[in-house]
Design a protein around this motif. Structure first.
Motif, PDB file in Angstrom:
ATOM      1  N   UNK A   9       0.820  -1.217   0.000  1.00 54.24           N
ATOM      2  CA  UNK A   9       0.000   0.000   0.000  1.00 54.24           C
ATOM      3  C   UNK A   9       0.854   1.268   0.000  1.00 54.24           C
ATOM      4  N   UNK A  10       2.178   1.114  -0.016  1.00 56.11           N
ATOM      5  CA  UNK A  10       3.046   2.298   0.012  1.00 56.11           C
ATOM      6  C   UNK A  10       2.863   3.165  -1.236  1.00 56.11           C
ATOM      7  N   UNK A  11       2.370   2.611  -2.309  1.00 52.80           N
ATOM      8  CA  UNK A  11       2.153   3.389  -3.537  1.00 52.80           C
ATOM      9  C   UNK A  11       1.048   4.426  -3.389  1.00 52.80           C
ATOM     10  N   UNK A  12       0.252   4.318  -2.314  1.00 56.33           N
ATOM     11  CA  UNK A  12      -0.848   5.264  -2.076  1.00 56.33           C
ATOM     12  C   UNK A  12      -0.517   6.250  -0.950  1.00 56.33           C
ATOM     13  N   UNK A  13       0.758   6.346  -0.581  1.00 54.00           N
ATOM     14  CA  UNK A  13       1.160   7.229   0.512  1.00 54.00           C
ATOM     15  C   UNK A  13       1.329   8.655  -0.013  1.00 54.00           C
ATOM     16  N   UNK A  14       0.842   9.606   0.780  1.00 58.68           N
ATOM     17  CA  UNK A  14       1.113  11.035   0.574  1.00 58.68           C
ATOM     18  C   UNK A  14       1.741  11.527   1.870  1.00 58.68           C
ATOM     19  N   UNK A  15       2.993  11.975   1.791  1.00 59.57           N
ATOM     20  CA  UNK A  15       3.715  12.277   3.026  1.00 59.57           C
ATOM     21  C   UNK A  15       4.047  10.965   3.706  1.00 59.57           C
ATOM     22  N   UNK A  16       3.514  10.802   4.892  1.00 54.39           N
ATOM     23  CA  UNK A  16       3.677   9.537   5.618  1.00 54.39           C
ATOM     24  C   UNK A  16       2.337   8.856   5.861  1.00 54.39           C
ATOM     25  N   UNK A  17       1.309   9.274   5.115  1.00 56.81           N
ATOM     26  CA  UNK A  17      -0.051   8.815   5.417  1.00 56.81           C
ATOM     27  C   UNK A  17      -0.679   8.107   4.211  1.00 56.81           C
ATOM     28  N   UNK A  18      -1.433   7.076   4.527  1.00 55.80           N
ATOM     29  CA  UNK A  18      -2.183   6.372   3.488  1.00 55.80           C
ATOM     30  C   UNK A  18      -3.328   7.279   3.031  1.00 55.80           C
ATOM     31  N   UNK A  19      -3.256   7.676   1.779  1.00 51.44           N
ATOM     32  CA  UNK A  19      -4.200   8.674   1.274  1.00 51.44           C
ATOM     33  C   UNK A  19      -5.496   8.011   0.781  1.00 51.44           C
ATOM     34  N   UNK A  20      -6.591   8.364   1.415  1.00 51.02           N
ATOM     35  CA  UNK A  20      -7.893   7.872   0.961  1.00 51.02           C
ATOM     36  C   UNK A  20      -8.219   8.419  -0.422  1.00 51.02           C
ATOM     37  N   UNK A  21      -7.773   9.643  -0.707  1.00 50.07           N
ATOM     38  CA  UNK A  21      -8.043  10.256  -2.016  1.00 50.07           C
ATOM     39  C   UNK A  21      -7.344   9.517  -3.149  1.00 50.07           C
ATOM     40  N   UNK A  22      -6.058   9.222  -2.963  1.00 54.39           N
ATOM     41  CA  UNK A  22      -5.295   8.551  -4.017  1.00 54.39           C
ATOM     42  C   UNK A  22      -5.859   7.161  -4.296  1.00 54.39           C
ATOM     43  N   UNK A  23      -6.189   6.441  -3.230  1.00 50.88           N
ATOM     44  CA  UNK A  23      -6.758   5.101  -3.402  1.00 50.88           C
ATOM     45  C   UNK A  23      -8.101   5.177  -4.130  1.00 50.88           C
ATOM     46  N   UNK A  24      -8.922   6.142  -3.751  1.00 46.04           N
ATOM     47  CA  UNK A  24     -10.236   6.289  -4.389  1.00 46.04           C
ATOM     48  C   UNK A  24     -10.088   6.666  -5.862  1.00 46.04           C
ATOM     49  N   UNK A  25      -9.171   7.579  -6.158  1.00 45.56           N
ATOM     50  CA  UNK A  25      -8.969   7.989  -7.557  1.00 45.56           C
ATOM     51  C   UNK A  25      -8.481   6.819  -8.413  1.00 45.56           C
ATOM     52  N   UNK A  26      -7.624   5.980  -7.858  1.00 46.25           N
ATOM     53  CA  UNK A  26      -7.128   4.815  -8.608  1.00 46.25           C
ATOM     54  C   UNK A  26      -8.263   3.843  -8.917  1.00 46.25           C
ATOM     55  N   UNK A  27      -9.074   3.562  -7.912  1.00 47.62           N
ATOM     56  CA  UNK A  27     -10.208   2.661  -8.116  1.00 47.62           C
ATOM     57  C   UNK A  27     -11.235   3.266  -9.079  1.00 47.62           C
ATOM     58  N   UNK A  28     -11.409   4.591  -9.024  1.00 46.84           N
ATOM     59  CA  UNK A  28     -12.358   5.264  -9.912  1.00 46.84           C
ATOM     60  C   UNK A  28     -11.940   5.073 -11.373  1.00 46.84           C
TER      61      UNK A  28
END
Length: 463
Positions: free
Chosen positions: A249-268
């Motif tokens: 899941x490191x590919x969805x990190x922004x800063x040091x946090x798992x980004x809900x936005x990035x994950x959602x955009x990828x799935x979208x």
């Protein structure tokens, strides 16, 4: 001689008139029946007397003759007035004999068949019953049965269709992203859990995101930029020992946090561009379209028997928390919303099972009303459930017979919370479930519900 001729002509006229009347009376019995012929005979006799007196010579100057003529005229007038009229239709219970059906003349060219007179069916005695005023309890039950019951065909077809979509999506993710440890997709929502289904038109697909707890930790919402205890951050830990790439899941990190936005955009992007929905829809006997413009992961499904709106939610279950990839609107990203839905359903059902209560019944009515009401739709779902749970701590009588009392009490509690602008979560009192409502929305809801306390029927009317 002239007088004789006059008398003879008079007799001929009388004879001709008499013959006509005799023929008329003879046929009258056939056409009108006995009672009708009697009526016509009396009336004809009276008219004939008047004609006789009009054509007979008058004895002028004889007061006795004039008096006699006047008396006869009054007698004839009385005779006409006393002519029996055809019997009016009477109530069946007032007659000792069956009513005769009136005879009709036979159709031309057809022999008249004998008819059997039968009594008409007895009409029931209609009593004027004043309209009964329904109680609030009866109105609520009627409203529930007439407007909130989901058709059986939808109850069976909608979940089956959603499960088929769920299976197809699961297979796609495993083949497209085998490196991402997604859990098994499962269904959720009011239709399956029974707390607020107004129609079988909305189902949630929950996509578990499986995290290694040794590489990830939760940051409380109070320590985030929004200062909201209902939102959390998921932080990547020990980067010095476990650098990026150790977790899929490191590919969805922004800063040091798992980004809900990035994950959602990828799935979208996958939902819109990578999945062959026309082929899947054809296989399932439906038409499936991903909603392109929405920030949410949403599918619109049209089937012959039901139309569905399916929302996909990535979900993280960690440290007894259930977090959804559903950040607040605005510029804030990366946050995860804590969901109490699973705990809400479990607690309500547990309480109802303990005292045979009607909490679920009450919630279905309240959710149905608020969802369909333009001023109250933001109250449906969790806010109503938490009010009922708070009320259950102080009101123990939730029997079916007390449904109206509890319904009205929920309205009073809601007005009180809206006046304060604060509805604390049943599971975490630091969370205000009204925090995202505008002041104008709170005022409008409070005014509507305040009126409904004294007149609950306002909420049951068609919108």
């Amino acid at each position: 001689m002239a007088e004789f001729t006059h008398q003879r002509g008079k007799r001929q006229e009388d004879g001709g008139l008499g013959n006509i009347l005799d023929v008329l009376l003879a046929n009258a019995r056939l056409v009108l029946g006995v009672s009708g012929a009697a009526v016509l005979a009396i009336a004809t006799l009276a008219v004939k007397r008047l004609i006789d007196r009009a054509t007979s010579p008058r004895d002028e100057g004889d007061p006795k003759a004039e008096q006699k003529t006047l008396e006869e005229s009054w007698q004839d007038l009385a005779l006409i007035k006393a002519t029996p009229k055809p019997p009016k239709k009477q109530r069946r219970e007032d007659l000792s004999e069956p009513l005769l059906s009136p005879a009709r003349p036979p159709a031309p060219g057809k022999a008249r068949e004998p008819r059997v007179c039968s009594a008409p069916p007895e009409s029931p005695q209609v009593e004027s019953i004043p309209p009964r005023c329904l109680t609030l309890q009866e109105k609520l039950l009627s409203h529930y049965s007439s407007r909130l019951a989901v058709p059986k065909v939808q109850v069976s077809v909608a979940p089956q269709l959603a499960r088929s979509i769920c299976t197809q999506l699961q297979n796609f993710l495993r083949s497209k992203c085998p490196e991402l440890p997604f859990g098994r997709l499962f269904l959720s929502g009011p239709l399956l859990d029974g707390l607020g289904a107004l129609a079988a038109d909305h189902i949630h697909l929950m996509l578990p995101v499986v995290l290694d707890t040794t590489l990830w930790s939760l940051i409380p919402g109070e320590e985030t930029v929004v200062r909201n205890p209902q939102y959390w951050l998921i932080k990547r830990t020990d980067l010095e020992y476990f650098p990026r790439g150790c977790s899929p899941w490191d590919r969805f990190i922004v800063g040091q946090y798992l980004s809900s936005n990035v994950l959602t955009e990828t799935l979208h992007k996958m939902l819109v561009a990578s999945i062959n929905w026309p082929a899947i829809g054809s296989l399932l006997g439906s038409v499936i379209h991903p909603v392109v413009a929405s920030r949410e992961l949403k599918l619109e499904v049209k089937h012959d028997q039901v139309e569905l709106s399916v929302n996909l939610f990535p979900v993280v279950e960690m440290e007894d928390k259930v977090l959804l990839a559903r950040p607040p609107e605005g510029l804030v990203e990366n946050l995860w919303l804590e969901s109490f839905y699973k705990a809400e359903v479990s607690k309500v059902k547990e309480l109802d099972a303990g005292d045979a209560g009607a909490r679920q019944h009450c919630l279905r009515i309240l959710n149905g009303i608020c969802k369909s009401h333009p001023a109250l739709h933001k109250l449906s779902g969790s806010p109503l459930t938490h009010v009922v749970l708070h009320l259950s701590a102080t009101s123990s009588d939730w029997a079916e017979e007390s449904l109206a009392d509890r319904f009205q009490q929920v309205l009073e509690e809601l007005v009180g919370y809206l006046e304060k602008g604060v509805l604390p979560s049943y599971f975490n009192h630091k969370i205000n479930l009204f925090c995202e409502l505008l002041e104008e929305e709170i005022d409008e809801m409070g005014f509507m519900l305040y009126r409904a306390i004294s007149e609950p029927e306002l909420l049951l009317r068609e919108k």
